[in-house]
Design an enzyme around this catalytic site. Structure first.
Site, PDB file in Angstrom:
ATOM      1  N   CYS A   1     -10.011  32.969   8.528  1.00 29.16           N
ATOM      2  CA  CYS A   1     -10.733  32.887   7.912  1.00 29.16           C
ATOM      3  C   CYS A   1     -10.129  31.481   7.182  1.00 29.16           C
ATOM      4  O   CYS A   1      -9.427  31.238   6.354  1.00 29.16           O
ATOM      5  CB  CYS A   1     -11.383  33.189   6.411  1.00 29.16           C
ATOM      6  SG  CYS A   1     -11.973  32.835   4.788  1.00 29.16           S
TER       7      CYS A   1
ATOM      8  N   CYS B   1     -11.117  31.264   2.832  1.00 30.39           N
ATOM      9  CA  CYS B   1     -11.038  32.354   1.593  1.00 30.39           C
ATOM     10  C   CYS B   1     -10.052  33.603   2.513  1.00 30.39           C
ATOM     11  O   CYS B   1      -9.205  32.982   2.914  1.00 30.39           O
ATOM     12  CB  CYS B   1     -12.185  32.332   1.823  1.00 30.39           C
ATOM     13  SG  CYS B   1     -12.128  33.462  -0.030  1.00 30.39           S
ATOM     14  N   SER B   2     -11.091  34.119   2.859  1.00 33.17           N
ATOM     15  CA  SER B   2     -10.759  35.603   3.363  1.00 33.17           C
ATOM     16  C   SER B   2     -11.583  36.715   4.382  1.00 33.17           C
ATOM     17  O   SER B   2     -11.504  38.008   4.190  1.00 33.17           O
ATOM     18  CB  SER B   2      -9.783  36.489   2.061  1.00 33.17           C
ATOM     19  OG  SER B   2     -10.933  36.255   1.105  1.00 33.17           O
ATOM     20  N   CYS B   3     -12.635  36.227   4.166  1.00 31.79           N
ATOM     21  CA  CYS B   3     -13.986  36.638   5.181  1.00 31.79           C
ATOM     22  C   CYS B   3     -13.394  37.965   6.527  1.00 31.79           C
ATOM     23  O   CYS B   3     -12.191  36.661   6.554  1.00 31.79           O
ATOM     24  CB  CYS B   3     -14.626  36.085   5.641  1.00 31.79           C
ATOM     25  SG  CYS B   3     -15.399  34.770   4.339  1.00 31.79           S
TER      26      CYS B   3
END
Lengths: 104, 204
Positions: B104, B107-109
């Site tokens: 991702c 971000c951090s999906c």
């Protein structure tokens, strides 16, 4: 809009650092912060795009130096203040109460 | 660390989180028991074992595998994991000629319901910056070497679509049961940074 969060392809980063037997959370405050974000999100106080955009509005230096759950703290505080659910004054008063409780 | 002097000031971040929680509880915007339940769910109940069960099923059941690759959201929902509501899940299959890698970049999906919460490295700037641009060098750091003719596909997760990798079933595991196969599947293999190895002590 490209911001500091838009990291794909950005040069200058070193190796990917991994931790053996990494725990789900490293500190108790991370547990609490995780749950606070998920609970307020599930409560419909903000959506995921608003949440990410709040993180993206951090100062670049704070963003890069802050840890993951520090980003979450910043974003949840910011969004709840912007939506009028809490105020900076309320946070300040509560913080003083906690600090007072802590000192003998 | 190790400073138990009760007069020592709390680190700022700890104090800020305590402040926020106390205020939200006082204003009844959150329920402390619900917070504890969320922590227990993601710390003790949901984790990569969920995804490992999906992968092992796909390895032993061709019909399930076809369903998974066509509609991972529905196929994974059949396991009844507490789910990421409203997210579309996509499973991508590794083969001898195609290797998939999940990242991702913004971000951090991450597919929480299938893999649990992401490790720190997945959320780190070096992984996010480098995975798409120089995947082979990132894979090398994870000890994964691919032949030059293997195509690498990068899947950049986002708020709506979460990806995970259906790794190749290792050779030498033909005699294993679905339950035994579950034990072989690692989180890293389902992100594409490593492969699944045959169990030690068996001839591959």
């Amino acid at each position: 809009m490209s911001g500091v969060h838009d990291l794909a392809g950005r040069p200058g980063f070193g190796p990917v650092v991994r931790e053996a037997a990494e725990p789900v959370f490293h500190e108790e405050w991370e547990r609490r912060m995780f749950a606070l974000m998920v609970a307020t999100f599930a409560g419909g106080e903000f959506n995921l795009d608003e949440f990410r955009y709040a993180i993206e509005r951090m100062e670049p230096k704070e963003y890069l130096e802050g840890s993951y759950y520090e980003h979450w703290l910043f974003a949840v505080e910011q969004l709840l203040i912007e939506k009028g659910l809490i105020s900076e004054a309320e946070l300040r008063v509560m913080r003083e109460r906690i600090e007072k409780r802590k000192s003998p | 660390m190790g400073d138990h002097d009760h007069t020592a000031p709390l680190p700022d971040v700890v104090l800020r989180v305590k402040t926020l929680e106390s205020l939200l509880v006082e204003k009844k915007l959150v329920d402390p028991e619900a917070l504890d339940a969320l922590i227990d769910l993601y710390e003790n109940q949901i984790g990569p074992k969920n995804g490992a069960r999906v992968v092992a099923r796909a390895w032993v059941d061709p019909e399930f595998k076809a369903w998974l690759l066509k509609d991972a959201t529905g196929a994974v929902a059949s396991f009844g994991f507490a789910s990421d509501k409203g997210k579309t899940l996509v499973a991508v299959e590794n083969t001898p000629k195609v290797h998939n890698l999940v990242v991702c970049t913004l971000c951090s999906c991450y597919p929480w319901a299938t893999l649990g919460l992401p490790p720190v490295w997945y959320k780190s700037a070096p992984y996010r910056a480098r995975a798409a641009k120089e995947p082979r060098s990132v894979l090398h750091e994870f000890g994964t070497e691919l032949d030059d003719d293997v195509e690498i596909r990068i899947w950049d997760s986002n708020a709506e679509v979460r990806y995970f990798v259906l790794p190749e079933r290792p050779e030498g595991t033909e005699g294993l049961s679905e339950e035994e196969l579950v034990e072989l599947v690692t989180r890293d293999a389902m992100l594409g940074v490593s492969k699944v190895s045959a169990p030690k002590g068996r001839d591959a």
